[in-house]
Motif scaffolding. Structure first.
Motif, mmCIF file in Angstrom:
data_model
loop_
_atom_site.group_PDB
_atom_site.id
_atom_site.type_symbol
_atom_site.label_atom_id
_atom_site.label_comp_id
_atom_site.label_asym_id
_atom_site.label_seq_id
_atom_site.Cartn_x
_atom_site.Cartn_y
_atom_site.Cartn_z
ATOM 1 N N GLU A 248 0.810 -1.171 0.057
ATOM 2 C CA GLU A 248 0.001 0.218 -0.085
ATOM 3 C C GLU A 248 0.837 1.276 -0.088
ATOM 4 O OE1 GLU A 248 -2.655 -3.224 0.865
ATOM 5 O OE2 GLU A 248 -0.897 -2.720 1.530
ATOM 6 N N CYS A 252 -0.061 3.891 -2.929
ATOM 7 C CA CYS A 252 -0.504 5.615 -2.590
ATOM 8 C C CYS A 252 0.513 6.392 -3.515
ATOM 9 C CB CYS A 252 -0.354 5.727 -1.098
ATOM 10 S SG CYS A 252 -1.750 4.789 -0.191
ATOM 11 N N LYS A 288 -1.254 -4.045 -6.916
ATOM 12 C CA LYS A 288 -1.869 -4.859 -5.900
ATOM 13 C C LYS A 288 -3.308 -5.192 -6.706
ATOM 14 C CE LYS A 288 -4.434 -4.260 -1.346
ATOM 15 N NZ LYS A 288 -3.590 -5.625 -0.703
ATOM 16 N N ALA A 291 -6.186 -2.702 -6.862
ATOM 17 C CA ALA A 291 -5.632 -1.296 -7.459
ATOM 18 C C ALA A 291 -6.137 -0.706 -8.925
ATOM 19 C CB ALA A 291 -4.166 -1.212 -7.343
ATOM 20 N N LEU A 424 -4.411 -1.980 5.018
ATOM 21 C CA LEU A 424 -5.079 -2.205 3.909
ATOM 22 C C LEU A 424 -6.056 -1.268 3.527
ATOM 23 C CD1 LEU A 424 -6.278 -6.094 4.399
ATOM 24 C CD2 LEU A 424 -4.362 -5.361 2.729
ATOM 25 N N PRO A 427 -5.146 3.318 1.001
ATOM 26 C CA PRO A 427 -5.485 4.068 0.074
ATOM 27 C C PRO A 427 -6.803 4.880 0.111
ATOM 28 C CG PRO A 427 -4.836 2.159 -0.705
ATOM 29 C CD PRO A 427 -4.718 1.880 0.614
#
Length: 612
Positions: A248, A252, A288, A291, A424, A427
């Motif tokens: 993550e 981000c 991810k 994502a 998790l 974001p």
């Protein structure tokens, strides 16, 4: 920008159609292979056999190598286009670029409080950090196994963690920033410095994004301080950035680079931003599994609403709506859906179905746990929706990424869990913080009241941050302070117990006795992970086999033999709960050699004094 200029530079619709057809055909072929693997299991060797494991390893290696080559060529092409167009735009607009050192000095002078906060946070991240922490235990062993004589090489730990999985998980580019960094430094504190730099970049990009939403750069010093404090002091940020094992963190950063370049393109129609936006999106979808929602939903929303003329993008509205170049970037970004599906079929679905190991989330709790900030985020979304529907505002990129955040949270809840305090959810927390910053700008920064001086705004910003953080700590047990203290304690316990085990083993060896160490097989540390550096005679692991507990020599003298504990052996627990030792001490009497006093959970060394 004229349509003639656009036609000279943008990829044609025909190219996009050809790409879509090609990817659709490849996906169909991949699905056919997948169906064949499921329906004809007897033709291929068993995945548990030696031949089956070799086949699976060869398939994963070949397909990922081919994918990496295609990705490298694509990224190389995009970088060349970005470079060429950046130079042309700089010449046409007669732009002058500020030197990084001058910009940094100017930022520090203008934002002393935020600078101090960043420095203090980075120091806290670095302090007490060790490699003996969870997954880092395995990664570090891979870095030093060749005694630093083969530094610029592919690290097996980073590859196997991401590109050799057969459990339906798909995040091949996760952690690859660390993989590259490991070629230049294996020092964990250097890695943490990179993590801190990434976090600071995310904050600064958030402010840049808010400034790009409206002309005049309304996001001032108080906005920066508000966003910095709220984003930094949250358990999801603490977990993700105080160590480097979570994807993550990189996700981000890439997402912020994506939305800032995307906004730049929609505001100014620069071709460099066009290619840059697509580049970041292409990288982001591979960091991810889910994502892709963050990189495809925003352009899909804007594409639909641009066609209805209800967005705030004046540049788009001024163009001829029948132009084939309209929403060209949105079309290319949405094509990443096919890119992702094709990649997933060949790189994850087929090998995972063959391996039949089950999905990594088979034991998922499927929870939905919200926090105060998520409720504030929801209220802001509701307020914006009301103003848009009433015609007092227009839909823009902020609204589009809000939809992607809600979709991301829902996908997490459906596939694993969405706990707003968990790493998790980072974001979603990032987008929520950006929305709080937007609300602050509209309610405070853009007001021209005489009494709202710069210092007053700073005080109000600090007060609001303190209020939200205080309410966080009141309304949940998973606070930032608790998260960080637990993480630091885990690292300290494991490190200190390991060092004590080294000393105790040395003393036993120097006294003339054999050093035999017994651990539970569930320990993250093993002969392959650091314990081989302790000079023992034998390392024994306790294993449960068919319901029976056996002691098996894992390394050293008698490797592979069944072992019977004897007086003088050490029973050690370095990194897991002490109850793992219960079956190990069932038929023996032990003497306490070392126990990490602050914790009842782990960090203990026992020596057998008698066997019953």
């Amino acid at each position: 920008m004229s349509h003639k200029t656009l036609s000279n530079h943008y990829q044609s619709s025909q190219t996009l159609i050809k790409l879509g057809v090609t990817l659709s055909i490849l996906s169909a072929v991949g699905l056919a292979i997948w169906g064949w693997v499921l329906q004809q299991p007897g033709i291929l060797p068993s995945p548990d056999s030696k031949a089956g494991k070799a086949l699976l390893s060869q398939y994963l290696g070949t397909t990922h190598d081919a994918w990496l080559i295609l990705l490298a060529f694509t990224l190389g092409y995009l970088i060349i286009r970005i470079s060429k167009n950046t130079r042309k735009e700089a010449l046409n607009n007669k732009e002058t670029f500020k030197r990084p050192l001058e910009s940094t000095i100017r930022f520090i002078k203008q934002n002393p409080i935020a600078t101090i906060l960043f420095i203090a946070y980075a120091v806290a991240m670095i302090s007490g950090t060790t490699y003996l922490y969870k997954d880092m235990v395995g990664w570090y062993e891979d870095l030093v196994q060749d005694h630093l004589l083969n530094n610029f090489s592919i690290r097996g730990a980073f590859v196997s963690e991401t590109m050799r999985r057969s459990d339906y998980r798909f995040f091949p580019l996760a952690h690859q920033d660390l993989h590259i960094l490991s070629w230049f430094s294996i020092q964990i504190k250097t890695w943490i410095l990179l993590s801190a730099a990434e976090l600071i970049a995310i904050v600064l990009l958030s402010v840049k994004f808010l400034n790009g939403l409206h002309p005049g750069k309304p996001a001032q010093h108080s906005t920066l301080l508000l966003i910095s404090t709220l984003l930094l002091i949250h358990p999801s940020t603490g977990t993700a950035f105080f160590h480097v094992i979570y994807s993550e963190r990189l996700l981000c950063l890439v997402f912020m680079l994506f939305i800032t370049s995307y906004l730049e393109y929609r505001n100014h129609r620069r071709l460099s931003a066009f290619y840059l936006t697509f580049l970041w999106a292409l990288i982001g979808i591979y960091i991810k599994d889910i994502a892709i929602l963050l990189f495809v939903i925003p352009p899909a929303c804007l594409w639909i609403l641009d066609s209805k003329g209800i967005t705030s993008n004046q540049q788009e509205q001024s163009e001829n709506r029948t132009s084939k170049h309209r929403n060209q970037l949105e079309k290319w970004l949405c094509s990443l859906i096919l890119v992702f599906i094709t990649s997933y079929i060949f790189l994850a679905l087929i090998p995972s179905s063959y391996a039949a190991e089950g999905a990594y989330n088979d034991d998922a709790p499927y929870l939905l746990i919200l926090d105060l900030r998520f409720y504030i985020f929801s209220l802001i979304i509701l307020a914006r929706a009301i103003t848009i529907l009433s015609g007092r505002a227009q839909f823009n990129l902020l609204d589009a990424i809000n939809i992607s955040a809600i979709s991301y949270a829902a996908a997490l809840a459906l596939t694993y869990e969405f706990n707003a305090n968990n790493y998790l959810a980072l974001p979603v927390q990032l987008i929520a913080t950006i929305n709080i910053g937007w609300a602050w700008i509209w309610m405070v920064e853009k007001k021209n009241y005489k009494y709202l001086t710069k210092n007053i705004k700073l005080i109000l910003s600090i007060s609001l941050s303190a209020l939200i953080i205080s309410l966080d700590h009141i309304t949940t047990d998973e606070t930032f302070a608790h998260t960080i203290s637990r993480l630091k304690m885990e690292q300290s316990i494991t490190q200190e117990t390991y060092e004590k085990l080294y000393e105790v083993s040395r003393d036993i060896r120097e006294s003339g006795d054999d050093v035999n160490i017994i651990i539970n097989e569930s320990s993250r540390l093993s002969a392959d992970r650091h314990l081989d550096r302790i000079h023992y005679k034998s390392l024994i692991e306790y294993k449960e086999i068919d319901g029976n507990g056996l002691f098996i020599i894992h390394d050293g003298a008698g490797k592979g033999d069944i072992y019977s504990p004897k007086a003088g052996d050490l029973i050690v627990n370095l990194d897991k709960k002490i109850d793992l030792l219960t079956p190990l001490v069932k038929n023996v009497k032990t003497k306490l050699v070392y126990k990490h006093e602050p914790s009842d959970g782990t960090g203990i060394i026992l020596r057998i004094s008698k066997v019953y």
